[in-house]
Design a protein around this motif. Structure first.
Motif, PDB file in Angstrom:
ATOM      1  N   UNK A 298      20.558  26.365   0.829  1.00 40.78           N
ATOM      2  CA  UNK A 298      20.751  25.371  -0.225  1.00 40.78           C
ATOM      3  C   UNK A 298      20.179  24.027   0.173  1.00 40.78           C
ATOM      4  N   UNK A 299      20.101  23.776   1.496  1.00 41.32           N
ATOM      5  CA  UNK A 299      19.521  22.530   1.986  1.00 41.32           C
ATOM      6  C   UNK A 299      18.010  22.524   1.822  1.00 41.32           C
ATOM      7  N   UNK A 300      17.408  23.687   1.499  1.00 42.26           N
ATOM      8  CA  UNK A 300      15.962  23.776   1.380  1.00 42.26           C
ATOM      9  C   UNK A 300      15.313  24.371   2.616  1.00 42.26           C
ATOM     10  N   UNK A 301      16.065  24.423   3.745  1.00 44.15           N
ATOM     11  CA  UNK A 301      15.513  25.033   4.959  1.00 44.15           C
ATOM     12  C   UNK A 301      15.401  26.542   4.773  1.00 44.15           C
ATOM     13  N   UNK A 302      14.472  27.130   5.502  1.00 43.87           N
ATOM     14  CA  UNK A 302      14.327  28.584   5.448  1.00 43.87           C
ATOM     15  C   UNK A 302      14.779  29.199   6.760  1.00 43.87           C
ATOM     16  N   UNK A 303      15.327  30.395   6.674  1.00 39.24           N
ATOM     17  CA  UNK A 303      15.715  31.154   7.864  1.00 39.24           C
ATOM     18  C   UNK A 303      15.078  32.533   7.727  1.00 39.24           C
ATOM     19  N   UNK A 304      14.331  32.926   8.754  1.00 39.86           N
ATOM     20  CA  UNK A 304      13.605  34.195   8.700  1.00 39.86           C
ATOM     21  C   UNK A 304      14.052  35.070   9.852  1.00 39.86           C
ATOM     22  N   UNK A 305      14.301  36.338   9.585  1.00 45.05           N
ATOM     23  CA  UNK A 305      14.590  37.264  10.682  1.00 45.05           C
ATOM     24  C   UNK A 305      13.912  38.605  10.396  1.00 45.05           C
ATOM     25  N   UNK A 306      13.265  39.152  11.440  1.00 44.34           N
ATOM     26  CA  UNK A 306      12.592  40.439  11.265  1.00 44.34           C
ATOM     27  C   UNK A 306      13.638  41.549  11.241  1.00 44.34           C
ATOM     28  N   UNK A 307      13.522  42.435  10.254  1.00 48.26           N
ATOM     29  CA  UNK A 307      14.407  43.606  10.175  1.00 48.26           C
ATOM     30  C   UNK A 307      13.624  44.772   9.605  1.00 48.26           C
TER      31      UNK A 307
END
Lengths: 329, 118
Positions: A298-307
């Protein structure tokens, strides 16, 4: 050809090739005038490491040539896929600067040993550093400026549609992200080599060296256990990523999830490497190239994780986010 | 691996968990050699008793879909390919039953009866 691609080609491929070729040419030209062996390592009190002269052009080709070329080409591949961004502009610039710096440094160490009887008499490398470091920095900055500033032109990934859950139904997605077998084998071998080195040093009785190498081995083991595998868990509370040994734990609470998408990720091009990466606007746990989920917070930051099976993971997290927002309203 | 349970359903929880694994084996998202998550982790995430998850894994082992390996936990066996091979038949049967207005429970009973006859 697109300007971003042609400039990146010049910075990340042509510059390292030219710089390396020039450095190797200079090294070969002075080869006949050198003591044997030559000094290849300097301590505070002058030269303290010596090797056969031919190893220097080889090292030049590997460090000033190969390494920057890997950085440059990985950025080019991503640019050709249509990706743009900070890291993709940075990588070719780093490649250009690095190759000029290392090429000048390595060639310089041979040039200053011309005509010496023995490499013991080799002068210090301070003057070479004074030339090589600014040269690399200037070329790196120029390569950065020469490339156009473009932001990602690829369309934002289409958000996953939330998994339909019955009221009261509980769902969890458990997965793991693992390094590719080759990367894993390399890390395991490096760790074993460090431990072997430590054992040999203890046997040889060199206390200081053995303590240092044991420290390195412990550190490598901790890093290997931390960054080679991650457990990913998605449930009603959100997303949790835990590294192999539970040293690092990253969370995105469901209330904080704005949208989720299944994407393809390329660690080197997009995040400058593999492991737990921080770049402006995003945090990423990238252990291998390939499928991943991207969470917009919601802050606009992105979080990426490989799965593996990213679409299923994305749709469950989207559902968890939606349910959390509904509960808040 | 996705696991979903509905505590309001009449189907026992362990059977629902086992069904999730069977469904994903037949859909091909779980393949031979894939590891099932540790039972403790599943129990914690779904907020169910550890023994419920262990019972599901036990059931799958008795069916031959899962092998228990020391040190590696529960691993999907080659039997997963057999479930995947039946998927098209199952889809076709389900479609035909829907056409004819026959309910899922009735179809399951028919399959059970057919298996007992032959």
């Amino acid at each position: 050809m697109d300007k971003a691609i042609s400039r990146a080609l010049g910075a990340g491929v042509v510059t390292p090739v030219v710089a390396t070729a020039a450095a190797v040419a200079v090294e070969l030209a002075v080869m006949g005038d050198l003591p044997d062996p030559v000094a290849t390592h300097w301590g505070t009190g002058g030269p303290d490491g010596f090797s056969a002269a031919w190893t220097v052009p080889l090292m030049t080709a590997l460090t000033a040539g190969m390494l920057p070329l890997i950085l440059g080409t990985s950025a080019l591949l991503a640019l050709r896929r249509g990706e743009r961004g900070f890291t993709l502009r940075l990588l070719p610039a780093v490649a250009a600067g690095l190759s000029v710096y290392l090429g000048a440094l390595l060639a310089g160490t041979l040039v200053i040993q011309r005509g010496l009887e023995t490499a013991q008499d080799a002068p210090g490398v301070g003057s070479i550093m004074l030339v090589a470091l600014p040269a690399g920095a200037v070329v790196g900055v120029l390569a950065w400026l020469a490339q156009p500033r473009e932001t990602a032109s690829v369309a934002a990934p289409s958000p996953a549609s939330p998994l339909a859950l019955q009221p009261g139904e509980r769902a969890v997605w458990l997965g793991r992200a693992e390094m590719t077998p080759w990367a894993l084998a390399f890390i395991v071998l490096a760790t074993l080599a460090a431990w072997t080195g430590a054992a040999l040093m203890w046997l040889a009785g060199d206390t200081v060296a053995s303590a240092i190498i044991t420290g390195v081995a412990v550190l490598l083991t901790a890093l290997a256990a931390t960054f080679t595998v991650a457990h990913v868990r998605i449930d009603a509370s959100g997303l949790t990523v835990t590294t192999g040994v539970r040293l690092v734990r990253l969370r995105v609470p469901a209330e904080d999830v704005a949208s989720v998408a299944a994407i393809d990720v390329h660690g080197l091009a997009q995040y400058g490497g593999y492991g737990i990466r921080q770049i402006p606007g995003a945090t990423a746990v990238v252990l291998r190239p390939g499928p991943a989920i991207e969470v917009a917070r919601r802050s606009g930051r992105r979080f990426v994780v490989t799965v593996d099976d990213a679409p299923t993971a994305a749709s469950l997290l989207a559902a968890a986010g939606e349910a959390a927002h509904a509960a808040q309203d | 691996m996705l696991l979903r349970i509905d505590p309001a359903s009449s189907q026992p929880l362990y059977d629902q968990i086992a069904d999730d694994v069977r469904r994903q084996a037949s859909a091909g998202t779980l393949r031979a050699g894939d590891r099932l998550p540790p039972a403790r982790e599943v129990a914690e995430a779904l907020d169910v008793n550890l023994h419920t998850v262990l019972k599901a894994y036990q059931l799958l082992r008795d069916e031959g879909l899962v092998e228990m390996r020391r040190g590696r936990g529960a691993v999907v066996s080659a039997h997963a390919a057999a479930l995947a091979a039946l998927r098209d038949d199952a889809l076709a049967l389900a479609a035909r039953a829907r056409e004819l207005g026959v309910g899922v429970e009735a179809v399951a009973a028919l399959v059970r009866a057919a298996a007992e006859e032959s």
